[in-house]
Write an enzyme that holds these catalytic residues in place. Structure first.
Site, short mmCIF file in Angstrom:
data_model
loop_
_atom_site.label_atom_id
_atom_site.label_comp_id
_atom_site.label_asym_id
_atom_site.label_seq_id
_atom_site.Cartn_x
_atom_site.Cartn_y
_atom_site.Cartn_z
N ASP A 87 -101.94 0.76 25.41
CA ASP A 87 -100.98 0.00 26.24
C ASP A 87 -101.77 -0.81 27.28
OD1 ASP A 87 -98.48 -0.68 27.34
OD2 ASP A 87 -98.60 0.97 28.79
N HIS A 88 -101.35 -2.04 27.52
CA HIS A 88 -102.02 -2.92 28.50
C HIS A 88 -103.53 -2.93 28.31
CE1 HIS A 88 -98.38 -3.92 30.69
NE2 HIS A 88 -98.05 -2.65 30.68
N GLU A 139 -98.75 -10.19 25.41
CA GLU A 139 -97.71 -10.43 26.43
C GLU A 139 -97.75 -11.87 26.91
OE1 GLU A 139 -97.18 -7.32 29.31
OE2 GLU A 139 -96.56 -8.71 30.88
N HIS A 183 -91.96 -3.08 36.18
CA HIS A 183 -92.71 -1.83 36.03
C HIS A 183 -92.39 -0.88 37.19
CE1 HIS A 183 -95.99 -3.69 33.30
NE2 HIS A 183 -95.37 -2.75 32.63
N HIS A 210 -91.32 -3.99 28.38
CA HIS A 210 -92.02 -3.02 29.23
C HIS A 210 -91.08 -2.62 30.35
CE1 HIS A 210 -96.38 -3.30 27.93
NE2 HIS A 210 -95.71 -4.01 27.04
N GLY A 212 -89.30 0.27 30.79
CA GLY A 212 -88.04 0.86 30.31
C GLY A 212 -87.36 1.76 31.35
N ASN A 232 -91.04 0.40 26.35
CA ASN A 232 -92.02 1.29 26.98
C ASN A 232 -91.42 2.11 28.11
OD1 ASN A 232 -93.79 -0.07 25.35
ND2 ASN A 232 -95.10 -0.82 27.00
O1 G3H Z 1 -96.50 -0.14 29.80
C1 G3H Z 1 -95.82 0.76 30.29
C2 G3H Z 1 -94.48 0.55 30.75
O2 G3H Z 1 -94.14 -0.75 30.80
C3 G3H Z 1 -93.85 1.56 31.62
O3 G3H Z 1 -92.95 1.06 32.57
O4 G3H Z 1 -93.01 2.96 34.17
O5 G3H Z 1 -91.30 1.19 34.36
O6 G3H Z 1 -91.20 2.81 32.48
P1 G3H Z 1 -92.06 2.07 33.43
ZN ZN Z 2 -96.05 -2.04 30.75
#
Ligand code: G3H
Ligand code: ZN
Length: 283
Positions: A87-88, A139, A183, A210, A212, A232
């Site tokens: 991720d990222h 992204e 986020h 992202h 979520g 995510n």
């Molecule tokens: O890449 C990870 C996510 O985008 C997590 O986002 O912590 O707001 O659920 P969140």
């Molecule tokens: Zn993210």
């Protein structure tokens, strides 16, 4: 025949499985061994597919080989399809290290760079990953908020006019969009479903949201109908993990020190949250 890497499913197979069955795939961020076991258990309890994912930022705590080993161990006793996603992804080096370690899909996040540089970084990652049969998420646009200890104060919505060019030029397989999602838990997400729909209609590849945690489930249901394939979740699970230890500490007048029982309790609580989330978004 889907390809299985010691019980982790290849990213293309996971996407195809979800598309075929009409599932939306949650990608749950892990930080440590306990959370990794909890995510695999949560998905299997719900009998629904998804990802264990770890951000480049989190690689400071461990290394991709160890993480992949733990994820394979976590997934091996279950029949539910589980992928392991970077991720990222911050650098080409991280991307390569994760592919070599057996990650089943990758994100390269160069979204903070100008368009042309973002494109160049993604092309480089795609060239490498596709050679090994690994799909790539990229992204376009930038989310506001806090992702672990990285804070981004500015927000840039994904520009639909750039989407087709970005996806076809880079060859990415999934597109993460910024449409008012944030986020972390400090800001309120305001997902612009019309913008999401506009992007989905243009994008040659499925979309990813992202941030979520905190997005209302009815919004996710609507987003699912607009071509959303992956969502995510980080903060929601991290909160469950920390709550387990924090509550025990407070309840015992700061005397709690039974790390084994509390860690097992944390696995239970995080897996229950993962299971609840994957069920609700697929309801
Ligand atoms: O890449 C990870 C996510 O985008 C997590 O986002 O912590 O707001 O659920 P969140
Ligand atoms: Zn993210």
């Amino acid at each position: 025949m889907p390809s299985i890497i010691m019980k982790l499913i290849n990213g293309y197979d996971l996407m195809n499985y979800a598309k075929k069955n009409g599932y939306i795939l949650p990608a749950f961020n892990t930080t440590n061994l306990e959370m990794t076991y909890a995510i695999a258990k949560g998905l299997d309890d719900a009998k629904l597919p998804g990802y264990i994912q770890i951000s480049s930022n989190n690689l400071r705590l461990s290394n991709p080989k160890i993480i992949a080993e733990i994820a394979r161990d976590a997934a091996k006793k279950y029949d539910t399809p589980i992928g392991l996603h970077l991720d990222h992804g911050k650098s080409y080096e991280d991307v390569k290290a994760c592919v070599e370690a057996g990650f089943t899909s990758i994100m390269i996040d160069a979204s903070s760079l100008p368009f042309e540089e973002n494109v160049e970084e993604v092309i480089r990652a795609v060239r490498y990953c596709h050679f090994y049969g690994i799909p790539v998420e990229a992204e376009l646009g930038a989310l506001q908020g806090k992702e672990e200890d990285i804070v981004n104060e500015s927000e840039t919505h994904t520009d639909p006019a750039m989407v087709e060019d970005f996806v076809t030029t880079t060859g990415c397989d999934l597109l993460a969009v910024a449409v008012g999602n944030v986020h972390g838990l400090d800001l309120k997400p305001r997902v612009d479903l019309d913008l999401l729909k506009t992007i989905a209609d243009i994008s040659p590849v499925p979309l990813v949201l992202h941030g979520g945690s905190g997005i209302p489930f009815d919004v996710i249901q609507k987003a699912r109908k607009c071509g959303l394939l992956k969502i995510n979740y980080g903060s929601d699970l991290r909160k469950e993990f920390i709550r387990t230890f924090g509550e025990a500490y407070e309840c015992t007048a700061h005397k709690a020190h039974d790390v084994i029982s509390l860690s097992m309790k944390a696995v239970e609580n995080v897996s229950a949250k993962a299971s609840e989330l994957v069920r609700i978004i697929n309801a």
